[in-house]
Design an enzyme around this catalytic site. Structure first.
Site, PDB file in Angstrom:
ATOM      1  N   ARG A 183       0.848  -1.207   0.000  1.00 36.65           N
ATOM      2  CA  ARG A 183       0.000   0.000   0.000  1.00 36.65           C
ATOM      3  C   ARG A 183       0.868   1.236   0.000  1.00 36.65           C
ATOM      4  O   ARG A 183       0.597   2.218  -0.670  1.00 36.65           O
ATOM      5  CB  ARG A 183      -0.923  -0.002   1.198  1.00 36.65           C
ATOM      6  CG  ARG A 183      -2.244  -0.717   0.988  1.00 36.65           C
ATOM      7  CD  ARG A 183      -2.045  -2.090   0.331  1.00 36.65           C
ATOM      8  NE  ARG A 183      -3.274  -2.833   0.201  1.00 36.65           N
ATOM      9  CZ  ARG A 183      -3.784  -3.601   1.160  1.00 36.65           C
ATOM     10  NH1 ARG A 183      -3.163  -3.757   2.313  1.00 36.65           N
ATOM     11  NH2 ARG A 183      -4.904  -4.248   0.954  1.00 36.65           N
ATOM     12  N   ASP A 212       0.130  -6.599  -3.421  1.00 35.55           N
ATOM     13  CA  ASP A 212      -1.289  -6.421  -3.126  1.00 35.55           C
ATOM     14  C   ASP A 212      -1.910  -5.712  -4.319  1.00 35.55           C
ATOM     15  O   ASP A 212      -1.269  -5.565  -5.368  1.00 35.55           O
ATOM     16  CB  ASP A 212      -1.486  -5.642  -1.813  1.00 35.55           C
ATOM     17  CG  ASP A 212      -2.764  -6.084  -1.087  1.00 35.55           C
ATOM     18  OD1 ASP A 212      -3.852  -5.965  -1.686  1.00 35.55           O
ATOM     19  OD2 ASP A 212      -2.678  -6.574   0.054  1.00 35.55           O
ATOM     20  N   HIS A 286      -6.423 -10.094  -3.995  1.00 34.06           N
ATOM     21  CA  HIS A 286      -5.515  -8.986  -3.680  1.00 34.06           C
ATOM     22  C   HIS A 286      -4.357  -8.920  -4.677  1.00 34.06           C
ATOM     23  O   HIS A 286      -3.199  -8.747  -4.279  1.00 34.06           O
ATOM     24  CB  HIS A 286      -4.968  -9.124  -2.258  1.00 34.06           C
ATOM     25  CG  HIS A 286      -5.948  -8.671  -1.210  1.00 34.06           C
ATOM     26  ND1 HIS A 286      -6.216  -7.335  -0.961  1.00 34.06           N
ATOM     27  CD2 HIS A 286      -6.732  -9.361  -0.354  1.00 34.06           C
ATOM     28  CE1 HIS A 286      -7.117  -7.229   0.005  1.00 34.06           C
ATOM     29  NE2 HIS A 286      -7.452  -8.447   0.384  1.00 34.06           N
ATOM     30  N   GLU A 350      -9.683 -12.799   1.755  1.00 35.61           N
ATOM     31  CA  GLU A 350     -10.630 -11.866   1.126  1.00 35.61           C
ATOM     32  C   GLU A 350     -10.698 -11.999  -0.402  1.00 35.61           C
ATOM     33  O   GLU A 350     -10.665 -11.006  -1.114  1.00 35.61           O
ATOM     34  CB  GLU A 350     -10.257 -10.426   1.493  1.00 35.61           C
ATOM     35  CG  GLU A 350     -10.313 -10.156   2.976  1.00 35.61           C
ATOM     36  CD  GLU A 350      -9.891  -8.748   3.340  1.00 35.61           C
ATOM     37  OE1 GLU A 350     -10.550  -8.165   4.209  1.00 35.61           O
ATOM     38  OE2 GLU A 350      -8.912  -8.223   2.779  1.00 35.61           O
ATOM     39  N   TYR A 439      -3.827  -5.736  15.394  1.00 33.88           N
ATOM     40  CA  TYR A 439      -3.887  -4.908  14.187  1.00 33.88           C
ATOM     41  C   TYR A 439      -3.452  -3.476  14.505  1.00 33.88           C
ATOM     42  O   TYR A 439      -4.218  -2.666  15.018  1.00 33.88           O
ATOM     43  CB  TYR A 439      -5.284  -4.988  13.558  1.00 33.88           C
ATOM     44  CG  TYR A 439      -5.326  -6.091  12.507  1.00 33.88           C
ATOM     45  CD1 TYR A 439      -4.834  -7.363  12.794  1.00 33.88           C
ATOM     46  CD2 TYR A 439      -5.823  -5.855  11.229  1.00 33.88           C
ATOM     47  CE1 TYR A 439      -4.828  -8.360  11.834  1.00 33.88           C
ATOM     48  CE2 TYR A 439      -5.826  -6.858  10.263  1.00 33.88           C
ATOM     49  CZ  TYR A 439      -5.320  -8.110  10.580  1.00 33.88           C
ATOM     50  OH  TYR A 439      -5.308  -9.097   9.622  1.00 33.88           O
ATOM     51  N   TRP A 490      -0.853  -2.769   8.482  1.00 35.06           N
ATOM     52  CA  TRP A 490      -1.313  -2.460   7.122  1.00 35.06           C
ATOM     53  C   TRP A 490      -1.142  -0.956   6.933  1.00 35.06           C
ATOM     54  O   TRP A 490      -1.359  -0.182   7.876  1.00 35.06           O
ATOM     55  CB  TRP A 490      -2.779  -2.855   6.954  1.00 35.06           C
ATOM     56  CG  TRP A 490      -3.004  -4.321   7.212  1.00 35.06           C
ATOM     57  CD1 TRP A 490      -3.563  -4.884   8.315  1.00 35.06           C
ATOM     58  CD2 TRP A 490      -2.661  -5.400   6.343  1.00 35.06           C
ATOM     59  NE1 TRP A 490      -3.587  -6.251   8.194  1.00 35.06           N
ATOM     60  CE2 TRP A 490      -3.036  -6.591   6.993  1.00 35.06           C
ATOM     61  CE3 TRP A 490      -2.062  -5.480   5.078  1.00 35.06           C
ATOM     62  CZ2 TRP A 490      -2.847  -7.844   6.421  1.00 35.06           C
ATOM     63  CZ3 TRP A 490      -1.868  -6.732   4.523  1.00 35.06           C
ATOM     64  CH2 TRP A 490      -2.259  -7.892   5.180  1.00 35.06           C
ATOM     65  N   GLU A 492      -2.435   1.357   4.462  1.00 34.81           N
ATOM     66  CA  GLU A 492      -3.253   2.236   3.619  1.00 34.81           C
ATOM     67  C   GLU A 492      -3.108   3.699   4.036  1.00 34.81           C
ATOM     68  O   GLU A 492      -2.968   4.587   3.207  1.00 34.81           O
ATOM     69  CB  GLU A 492      -4.728   1.852   3.708  1.00 34.81           C
ATOM     70  CG  GLU A 492      -5.097   0.579   2.976  1.00 34.81           C
ATOM     71  CD  GLU A 492      -5.080  -0.636   3.885  1.00 34.81           C
ATOM     72  OE1 GLU A 492      -4.363  -0.624   4.913  1.00 34.81           O
ATOM     73  OE2 GLU A 492      -5.776  -1.619   3.559  1.00 34.81           O
TER      74      GLU A 492
HETATM   75  C1  ACM Z   1      -6.249  -9.249   6.396  1.00 29.48           C
HETATM   76  O1  ACM Z   1      -6.202  -8.307   7.197  1.00 29.48           O
HETATM   77  N1  ACM Z   1      -7.063  -9.178   5.349  1.00 29.48           N
HETATM   78  C2  ACM Z   1      -5.451 -10.437   6.559  1.00 29.48           C
END
Ligand code: ACM
Length: 551
Positions: A183, A212, A286, A350, A439, A490, A492
Site C-alpha cells: 500500500r 497487493d 488482492h 478476502e 492490528y 497495514w 493504507e
Molecule cells: C487481512 O487483514 N485481510 C489479513
C-alpha cells in the site's frame, strides 16, 4: 482495502495481569536501570554494579564473534570507546571484561535462550547458539543507561549496569511483525530500521507483505512488467496528501520496488539480527497490481490498475487456467531462491470470487475436480500451490481463509479472523494475529482528533498487552501448535516511516513481551513503569512513538 471485519474468534483476550514472584520480588524497588522489555524469564538483582571502562575487552568464542562485533559497534557509537574484540576459549573473564561464549551454556534454555551474569568485575553471557548470545546482548544493553543507544558519542556518562543474574528464553518461537510495503513503499534503509527495532525487542519473524492490489514490490526477472507496471500508481491514493511520502519515481508516479539485490541485502541484514523473513505473495485475490501487468492471468483479461479508486480488491487470478499456475510457480521459484526461510506466505484472504462464478474456465475446473462451490475452488487453488511449495522444501502459510474448501496438508494458518482452534486440533501449526489485539493500523485512542487518521478500529496499548496467544478452549495437547504471535501494520493510511513507527510503538514493545516473556511474568503496571525508561531508549534511537498518555 482490507475489510478487517471484527474477529469472529472470541475469547482471545487474556486478563493480562499476572505476577511472577521471582521477577516481581527481584525487581521490587528496582530503578530505571532495571527496565527490561521484554521481561526475562528469571532475573535476580545482585548487590553492586558493573562499570564499563574504555579499556574493557569483549571476549568471544568463534560462535559469539558476530554478536561481539555488534556489541562493540553499538558501544563504540554511544560511549566513543574503541573496544577490542578478542577470541578466547576461556570460560572466565578478567576484571572489567565482557565475555560472550557458548562454553558452559545451559542447553535446556534452547538456541534462543541465554544466561547473563553481571557482577562488579565482569559481564558474562552464555548461550548454546548465536541467537541466544544475541538476545543476551540485547538484554545487557538495556541494563546500561538509555543513552547507550545514542547514535553519537555521549560525554561524561557513567556507563554502569546493575549486577544481576538472568536466565531467559522465549515463550514462543514465532514473535512476528508484518509490514505492508504494498500500500505504501518503504525503502531498503527504512526496512532495515524496522529490522533493527524488531531485533532490539527480540522479535524474530518479519512478515513482508510485498504484493497487493495497489503495488507489486519485488523484482521478478521472468516477469519484468510486475514491477515496471505493477509497482507504480498515478497518485499516492487513499485520500492522502501527496507530500506525506517521498516514494515517487522520476515521472512523478507513486511507488517503488526492491531489486533482487536489495532483497538479498535485506535478507542478510535480517539474518545477522536472527530475524527470518517470511515473504508474502498474495493469491488468489488482492492481486490487481499483478493483473495490471499480466491481465491474461485473470478470468476476463481486465483491465486492472493499481489506483483502485477507492475500490476494494476486485482482482483474482483465474483458477481455471493452467497458465496461471505456471506463472505463479515461476514467480514463487524466484521468491524461494531469494528467501532462505522455511515459510512462504501466499495470502489467501478476502478473495472476490464473483468472476470465478461467471468464468467458463473456472466452472469447468470445478466440474472436472468435483468442486461444488467457489470456496472449494479456493481450497483447490491453495492446495495446488502448497504441493508446489512442498516440492521445493517450503511450508505454505496463509491467512484464516485458507481454511475455505479444506486446509492444505501441511499448511500453517495465520489466524486473523479465526480458524486457529480447528486447525491446531487437526495438527496444523498456527500463528495468532487476531484483529482484536494485533492490528496496529487501528487507532491507539478513542480520541481521533489527537491521532493521525487510521483505518478505524481501536487497539490501545493495554489491549495489546493483555493478549493471550493460546486461544481459550484449545486443549493443552494441541497448544504446542501455537507457534506464537504477530502484530500487523497495514499501511493504507501510513505513508511514511515516521508514521509507521508511531503506529508500531509502544504497541510493539507490548507485543514483544506477550510473545517472549512467561505468562506469569506479565504485569501491566510493571510494563508501564519500564516503558518510561524504554521511551528514552526509543528517543536515543530516533524512533517515533506514541508517548504514554490516556488511551
Ligand atoms: C487481512 O487483514 N485481510 C489479513
Amino acid at each position: 482495502m482490507k475489510y478487517r471485519t471484527a474477529g469472529i474468534f472470541a475469547g482471545l483476550l487474556g486478563t493480562g495481569v499476572f505476577l511472577s514472584l521471582t521477577v516481581s520480588r527481584a525487581f521490587a524497588g528496582g530503578g530505571s536501570a532495571f527496565a527490561l522489555i521484554p521481561m526475562p524469564m528469571k532475573a535476580q538483582r545482585q548487590r553492586g554494579q558493573f562499570t564499563l571502562k574504555p579499556q574493557a575487552r569483549i571476549l568471544v568464542d568463534a560462535v559469539a564473534r558476530q554478536t561481539g562485533g555488534f556489541l562493540a559497534e553499538r558501544l563504540r557509537k554511544s560511549t566513543g570507546f574503541e573496544f577490542n574484540l578478542e577470541e578466547t576459549s576461556d570460560s572466565a573473564p578478567a576484571k572489567g571484561d565482557i565475555l560472550l561464549t557458548t562454553e558452559d551454556a545451559q542447553a535446556n534454555l534452547g538456541p534462543e535462550g541465554y544466561t547473563l551474569s553481571v557482577t562488579p568485575d565482569s559481564v558474562v553471557i552464555r548461550a548454546t547458539a548465536s541467537a541466544g548470545l544475541f538476545y543476551g546482548m540485547q538484554t545487557l544493553l538495556q541494563l546500561f543507561p538509555p543513552n547507550i543507544f545514542s547514535r553519537e558519542a555521549v560525554q561524561g556518562c557513567d556507563w554502569t549496569a546493575p549486577c544481576v543474574r538472568i536466565q531467559d528464553k522465549p515463550r514462543f518461537k514465532w514473535r512476528g511483525f508484518m509490514l505492508d510495503c504494498a500500500r505504501h513503499f518503504f525503502t531498503k534503509q527504512e526496512v532495515e530500521r524496522v529490522l533493527d527495532a524488531m531485533a532490539m525487542h527480540k522479535l524474530n519473524m518479519f512478515h513482508w507483505h510485498l504484493t497487493d492490489d495497489q503495488g507489486w514490490r519485488i523484482e521478478i526477472k521472468e516477469y519484468p512488467l510486475l514491477t515496471k507496471v505493477g509497482a507504480w500508481r498515478h497518485s499516492i491514493g487513499f485520500g492522502l496528501g501527496p507530500k506525506s511520502s517521498t516514494a515517487y519515481g522520476p515521472d512523478g508516479r507513486y511507488g517503488g520496488f526492491y531489486t533482487q539485490d536489495d532483497i538479498r541485502q535485506i535478507v542478510a541484514y535480517a539474518q545477522a539480527r536472527h530475524i527470518t523473513i517470511v515473504p508474502e505473495i498474495e493469491m488468489p485475490g488482492h492481486c490487481s497490481a499483478a493483473l495490471s501487468a499480466y491481465p491474461q492471468y485473470s478470468c476476463f483479461g481486465g483491465p486492472y490498475n493499481t489506483d483502485m479508486r477507492g475500490k476494494i480488491s476486485e482482482g483474482a487470478y483465474c483458477a481455471g487456467k493452467d497458465q496461471t499456475f505456471e506463472f505463479l510457480e515461476n514467480v514463487l521459484s524466484e521468491v524461494i531462491d531469494l528467501f532462505p526461510g522455511k515459510y512462504i506466505h501466499i495470502g489467501g484472504d478476502e478473495v472476490k470470487k464473483q468472476n470465478w462464478s461467471r468464468c467458463p474456465l473456472d466452472q469447468a475446473r470445478m466440474k472436472e475436480e468435483g468442486l461444488k462451490t467457489e470456496r472449494d475452488l479456493q481450497g483447490y487453488f491453495i492446495r495446488r500451490i502448497e504441493k508446489f511449495l512442498n516440492s521445493k522444501g517450503r511450508t505454505l502459510i496463509g491467512w484464516s481463509e485458507i481454511l475455505e474448501g479444506g486446509l492444505a496438508k501441511n499448511a500453517v494458518v495465520m489466524d486473523w479472523i479465526g480458524g486457529a482452534i480447528p486447525s491446531a486440533r487437526e495438527g496444523h501449526d498456527v500463528v495468532m494475529t487476531p484483529t482484536s489485539n494485533c492490528y496496529f493500523d487501528y487507532y491507539q485512542s478513542t480520541n481521533h482528533t489527537t491521532e493521525p487518521r487510521a483505518i478505524g478500529g481501536y487497539l490501545p496499548l493495554s489491549k495489546v498487552y493483555s493478549f493471550e496467544p493460546i486461544p481459550a478452549g484449545l486443549e493443552p495437547r494441541y497448544q504446542s501448535h501455537v507457534l506464537g504471535a504477530q502484530a500487523n501494520l497495514w499501511t493504507e493510511y501510513v505513508p511514511n516511516l515516521k508514521h509507521a513507527e508511531y503506529m508500531m510503538f509502544p504497541r510493539l514493545a507490548a507485543l514483544a513481551e506477550v510473545a517472549w516473556s512467561p505468562k506469569s511474568a506479565r504485569n501491566y503496571a510493571s510494563f508501564l513503569r519500564r516503558l518510561k525508561t524504554h521511551e528514552q531508549r526509543l528517543d536515543q534511537l530516533g524512533i517515533n512513538y506514541r508517548k504514554l498518555r490516556p488511551e
